[in-house]
Each structure stands twice: as structure tokens, then as C-alpha cells.
Write a protein that holds these residues in place. Structure first.
Motif, PDB file in Angstrom:
ATOM      1  N   ILE A 115       0.777  -1.136   0.089  1.00 34.29           N
ATOM      2  CA  ILE A 115       0.143  -0.027   0.130  1.00 34.29           C
ATOM      3  C   ILE A 115       0.929   1.537   0.066  1.00 34.29           C
ATOM      4  O   ILE A 115       0.726   2.259  -0.708  1.00 34.29           O
ATOM      5  CB  ILE A 115      -0.898  -0.102   1.277  1.00 34.29           C
ATOM      6  CG1 ILE A 115      -1.824  -1.162   0.854  1.00 34.29           C
ATOM      7  CG2 ILE A 115      -1.724   1.311   1.461  1.00 34.29           C
ATOM      8  CD1 ILE A 115      -2.895  -1.350   2.643  1.00 34.29           C
ATOM      9  N   ASN A 118       2.168   1.875  -3.268  1.00 34.52           N
ATOM     10  CA  ASN A 118       1.059   2.687  -4.143  1.00 34.52           C
ATOM     11  C   ASN A 118       0.895   3.955  -3.999  1.00 34.52           C
ATOM     12  O   ASN A 118       0.435   4.851  -4.719  1.00 34.52           O
ATOM     13  CB  ASN A 118      -0.246   1.800  -4.238  1.00 34.52           C
ATOM     14  CG  ASN A 118      -0.150   0.703  -5.146  1.00 34.52           C
ATOM     15  OD1 ASN A 118      -0.160   1.010  -6.392  1.00 34.52           O
ATOM     16  ND2 ASN A 118      -0.471  -0.511  -4.967  1.00 34.52           N
ATOM     17  N   TYR A 163      -6.926  -6.795   0.135  1.00 39.01           N
ATOM     18  CA  TYR A 163      -6.496  -6.524  -1.430  1.00 39.01           C
ATOM     19  C   TYR A 163      -7.528  -6.840  -2.222  1.00 39.01           C
ATOM     20  O   TYR A 163      -7.470  -5.951  -3.267  1.00 39.01           O
ATOM     21  CB  TYR A 163      -5.380  -7.305  -1.475  1.00 39.01           C
ATOM     22  CG  TYR A 163      -4.091  -6.610  -0.752  1.00 39.01           C
ATOM     23  CD1 TYR A 163      -3.463  -5.570  -1.190  1.00 39.01           C
ATOM     24  CD2 TYR A 163      -3.259  -7.224   0.252  1.00 39.01           C
ATOM     25  CE1 TYR A 163      -2.364  -4.767  -0.457  1.00 39.01           C
ATOM     26  CE2 TYR A 163      -2.240  -6.628   0.928  1.00 39.01           C
ATOM     27  CZ  TYR A 163      -1.883  -5.519   0.469  1.00 39.01           C
ATOM     28  OH  TYR A 163      -0.541  -4.644   1.287  1.00 39.01           O
ATOM     29  N   TYR A 167      -8.383  -3.520  -4.710  1.00 39.05           N
ATOM     30  CA  TYR A 167      -8.370  -3.904  -6.452  1.00 39.05           C
ATOM     31  C   TYR A 167      -9.770  -3.589  -7.014  1.00 39.05           C
ATOM     32  O   TYR A 167      -9.788  -2.987  -7.707  1.00 39.05           O
ATOM     33  CB  TYR A 167      -8.062  -5.368  -6.486  1.00 39.05           C
ATOM     34  CG  TYR A 167      -8.063  -5.520  -7.927  1.00 39.05           C
ATOM     35  CD1 TYR A 167      -7.384  -4.946  -8.825  1.00 39.05           C
ATOM     36  CD2 TYR A 167      -9.082  -6.697  -8.398  1.00 39.05           C
ATOM     37  CE1 TYR A 167      -7.327  -5.290 -10.049  1.00 39.05           C
ATOM     38  CE2 TYR A 167      -9.001  -6.737  -9.912  1.00 39.05           C
ATOM     39  CZ  TYR A 167      -8.019  -6.323 -10.603  1.00 39.05           C
ATOM     40  OH  TYR A 167      -8.347  -6.378 -11.981  1.00 39.05           O
ATOM     41  N   TYR A 175      -2.465  -4.229  -7.059  1.00 39.17           N
ATOM     42  CA  TYR A 175      -3.040  -4.937  -5.930  1.00 39.17           C
ATOM     43  C   TYR A 175      -3.488  -6.246  -6.226  1.00 39.17           C
ATOM     44  O   TYR A 175      -3.723  -7.159  -5.561  1.00 39.17           O
ATOM     45  CB  TYR A 175      -4.455  -3.868  -5.400  1.00 39.17           C
ATOM     46  CG  TYR A 175      -3.979  -2.557  -4.783  1.00 39.17           C
ATOM     47  CD1 TYR A 175      -3.117  -2.797  -3.623  1.00 39.17           C
ATOM     48  CD2 TYR A 175      -4.703  -1.348  -4.829  1.00 39.17           C
ATOM     49  CE1 TYR A 175      -2.594  -1.669  -2.913  1.00 39.17           C
ATOM     50  CE2 TYR A 175      -4.361  -0.273  -4.320  1.00 39.17           C
ATOM     51  CZ  TYR A 175      -3.196  -0.462  -3.432  1.00 39.17           C
ATOM     52  OH  TYR A 175      -2.943   0.681  -2.529  1.00 39.17           O
TER      53      TYR A 175
END
Length: 242
Positions: A115, A118, A163, A167, A175
Motif C-alpha cells: 500500500i 502505491n 487487497y 483492487y 493490488y
């Protein structure tokens, strides 16, 4: 700082609350830093504005775990490697403004590190093993107590569901990589810790084919997913009956 033993996540979270530096690094109590750890990292963070600086680690058996695979300049190279040790990177402290490690689970690094990648705007890699990681032969992986078995599976279930939600909300392929990795770890851990019948129940409960979260086309064509993940997705029961 002294506090009651509440587990690794709570200890790290206490450190995050009290840290004052610009960057955060992690050192577990039975591991070691390379003698040139700080020198190498300072050289990089003084040369650019990076949210995450990652590097390789070497295990107590002499194996190097490469944190990036392929083109080391890309975000995909991190997700392709799939090693999420927090100790194998340093983070800008503000990366944790809205995030903490999840208390009460195993594999808290898997639950958080992807995470943070990202969320990061700039990352870089030092292609050296700057961290010495002790392989604990009495650790989570080999602890076969009933309590540990249940906590292992519930941890992977928590991470997988996290996740899947991320996603679905973002349609972010990275993800998807992590949720497939989590599914692989869930299924293979179940096969090692429970009877075939109990393992079948766990696999079927979380089978991504039924959830239709990630398309067959994506899994069949995306080369960033490891071969064993492809194989498990197509033939999950093979792992449970081996």
C-alpha cells in the motif's frame, strides 16, 4: 521506550508515533544492519526526494533476497519480486501519516508495504544487501501449534480480503498481484497446517474464480505473476494433495 509486549505491529506503531526523523527504518531484535547501511542510504536520500528507498537483504544462511526483479527502476519490479519486508527499505516518515501496522496478525509487512508503494510518488533501489536477516527455525512458518495455525490462516484471510477490496475500488493491477500472492500463501499454508478436507474448505471459501475478482485473462497473460501462482490458480487442489 518501554511498553507491555503487544507484538511486533504495536511496537513498530509506538516507534512511528515517537519518531522525529525525516526517514524511518526498521531493525528487528535478532537481525543486523550492514556496516555501511547508513552511509549508503544517506548518500541516496541526500541526492533526491524519495518516499521509499529499498535494498536487498541477506539471510543468516547466506541467501540474498532481491527486493526488485527485472528493471530495477520500475514499480512493477518491486511487485514482481514480492518480498515485502519492512526492514528492506526506509520510508519518509510522512508515509505513515495515515497508516499503521495492523495489530494482532502475522505477516503485517504484507498487509502494509504494498500500500505504501502505491501511495509513494518516488522510489529508488540500492542494489546491495544492506540488512542481515536471521531465519528463525522456531518462527511462524514452522510453529505448528493449533493457535498458530489458526492465526496464520486468519491473517492471510484478513490480508486477502483487504487487497480484494482495494483492487475492486481502484482496479490497480499492483493490488491484483498482491491479492494473488496472498491467495497463494493462504492456500499453501492451509495445505501445510490442516488436513486435506479442512484445506479444501479454506481454498473453496476463498477461491478467486468464484469471486470473479481477477479475470482469467489477466492471470493467464500477466508475466509479473510468478509461475507457481499461475499454477495454483488453475489447479489449486494439486497443492493440497501433494
Amino acid at each position: 521506550i518501554d511498553q507491555e509486549n503487544k507484538g511486533l505491529s504495536e511496537a513498530r506503531n509506538t516507534g512511528l508515533v515517537n519518531a522525529l526523523g525525516e526517514y524511518i527504518g526498521f531493525l528487528d531484535s535478532d537481525d543486523k544492519l550492514s556496516p555501511d547501511y547508513i552511509e549508503n542510504i544517506l548518500q541516496v536520500i541526500n541526492s533526491g526526494n524519495y518516499d521509499i528507498v529499498d535494498f536487498n537483504l541477506i539471510t543468516s544462511t547466506g541467501e540474498i533476497r532481491y527486493i526488485r526483479q527485472g528493471d530495477q527502476t520500475t514499480l512493477e519490479s518491486v511487485f514482481r519480486a514480492g518480498f515485502w519486508y519492512s526492514c528492506a527499505r526506509v520510508f519518509k516518515r510522512n508515509m505513515f501519516d495515515n497508516y499503521r501496522f495492523t495489530p494482532g496478525i502475522y505477516y503485517e509487512d504484507l498487509a502494509l508495504t504494498p500500500i505504501l508503494y502505491n501511495e509513494a510518488t518516488s522510489t529508488t533501489h540500492i542494489n546491495k544487501p544492506l540488512y542481515w536477516y536471521r531465519l528463525n527455525m522456531d518462527g511462524i512458518t514452522l510453529n505448528q501449534s493449533i493457535e498458530s495455525n489458526i492465526k496464520t490462516i486468519s491473517s492471510f484471510e484478513y490480508i486477502l480480503d483487504q487487497y480484494i477490496k482495494l483492487y475492486i475500488a481502484s482496479n490497480n493491477k499492483y493490488y491484483a498481484y498482491v491479492l494473488m500472492q496472498s491467495y497463494y500463501l493462504l492456500c499453501t499454508s492451509a495445505s501445510l497446517r490442516f488436513s486435506p478436507l479442512e484445506s479444501f474448505k479454506i481454498v473453496n471459501k476463498h477461491k478467486l474464480l468464484k469471486r470473479q475478482v481477477v479475470s482469467d485473462a489477466f492471470i493467464s497473460t500477466d508475466r509479473a505473476l510468478k509461475r507457481r501462482v499461475h499454477f495454483l490458480y488453475k489447479y489449486p487442489r494439486t497443492y493440497l494433495t501433494a
